[in-house]
Write a protein that holds these residues in place. Structure first.
Motif, PDB file in Angstrom:
ATOM      1  N   LYS A   2      -6.169  -0.151  -0.162  1.00  0.00           N
ATOM      2  CA  LYS A   2      -5.837  -1.561  -0.285  1.00  0.00           C
ATOM      3  C   LYS A   2      -6.474  -2.160  -1.529  1.00  0.00           C
ATOM      4  N   GLN A   3      -5.692  -2.973  -2.241  1.00  0.00           N
ATOM      5  CA  GLN A   3      -6.200  -3.709  -3.396  1.00  0.00           C
ATOM      6  C   GLN A   3      -5.985  -5.197  -3.139  1.00  0.00           C
ATOM      7  N   ALA A  23      -0.892  -2.530  -0.743  1.00  0.00           N
ATOM      8  CA  ALA A  23      -1.167  -1.261  -0.071  1.00  0.00           C
ATOM      9  C   ALA A  23       0.054  -0.369  -0.205  1.00  0.00           C
ATOM     10  N   ASN A  24      -0.130   0.790  -0.807  1.00  0.00           N
ATOM     11  CA  ASN A  24       0.960   1.764  -0.956  1.00  0.00           C
ATOM     12  C   ASN A  24       2.204   1.160  -1.604  1.00  0.00           C
ATOM     13  N   GLY A  25       2.005   0.343  -2.631  1.00  0.00           N
ATOM     14  CA  GLY A  25       3.125  -0.240  -3.358  1.00  0.00           C
ATOM     15  C   GLY A  25       3.760  -1.445  -2.697  1.00  0.00           C
ATOM     16  N   VAL A  26       3.204  -1.882  -1.568  1.00  0.00           N
ATOM     17  CA  VAL A  26       3.726  -3.057  -0.863  1.00  0.00           C
ATOM     18  C   VAL A  26       2.723  -4.197  -1.005  1.00  0.00           C
ATOM     19  N   LEU A  27       3.218  -5.351  -1.422  1.00  0.00           N
ATOM     20  CA  LEU A  27       2.397  -6.544  -1.600  1.00  0.00           C
ATOM     21  C   LEU A  27       2.642  -7.496  -0.438  1.00  0.00           C
ATOM     22  N   GLU A  63       0.567 -11.881 -10.885  1.00  0.00           N
ATOM     23  CA  GLU A  63      -0.746 -11.224 -10.929  1.00  0.00           C
ATOM     24  C   GLU A  63      -0.645  -9.768 -10.472  1.00  0.00           C
ATOM     25  N   ALA A  64       0.270  -9.502  -9.555  1.00  0.00           N
ATOM     26  CA  ALA A  64       0.471  -8.138  -9.045  1.00  0.00           C
ATOM     27  C   ALA A  64       1.461  -7.343  -9.887  1.00  0.00           C
TER      28      ALA A  64
END
Length: 126
Positions: A2-3, A23-27, A63-64
């Motif tokens: 997680k970021q 997480a895993n390319g999902v925002l 931002e992402a």
């Protein structure tokens, strides 16, 4: 892994949560209310509120490294379903017709800071 995603261009979290998590390319973007991040003040009236919420969401997406084209799901909370048509037109103006996300819109009795609208989103990296 997680970021945590955080930007000064959207309102700071007002509780124990993050603006967004990747997480895993999902925002996963937390519900945004119509707070102007520059002033910390609420904007008022469903038109201004909807624009502010969409700008806050856009700032977090940016931002992402994403845009509204990456959004796969939106959840909209309205205090009054009579505001649906106005909100819907403004919401749609931020999106590309060919890539609308899935969505539900529900009326609720109260929202944080007694605002008229809150929107959360889920986006996916291409």
């Amino acid at each position: 892994m997680k970021q945590v995603i955080n930007t000064v261009n959207a309102p700071a979290a007002i509780g124990p949560y993050s603006q967004a998590n990747m997480a895993n390319g999902v925002l996963y973007i937390s519900g945004q209310i119509p707070v102007d991040p520059a002033t910390g003040k609420l904007v008022e009236g469903i038109e201004k509120e909807t624009h502010q919420v969409m700008k806050n969401l856009e700032a977090i997406l940016t931002e992402a490294g994403m845009t509204f084209k990456n959004v796969v799901k939106a959840t909209i909370f309205l205090k009054n379903m009579d505001d649906f048509a106005v909100m819907n037109d403004i919401y749609a103006s931020y999106l590309d017709a060919g890539s609308y996300p899935a969505r539900e819109t529900v009326q609720v009795s109260c929202l944080p800071k007694n605002v008229d609208i809150e929107i959360s989103m889920i986006a996916h990296q291409d």
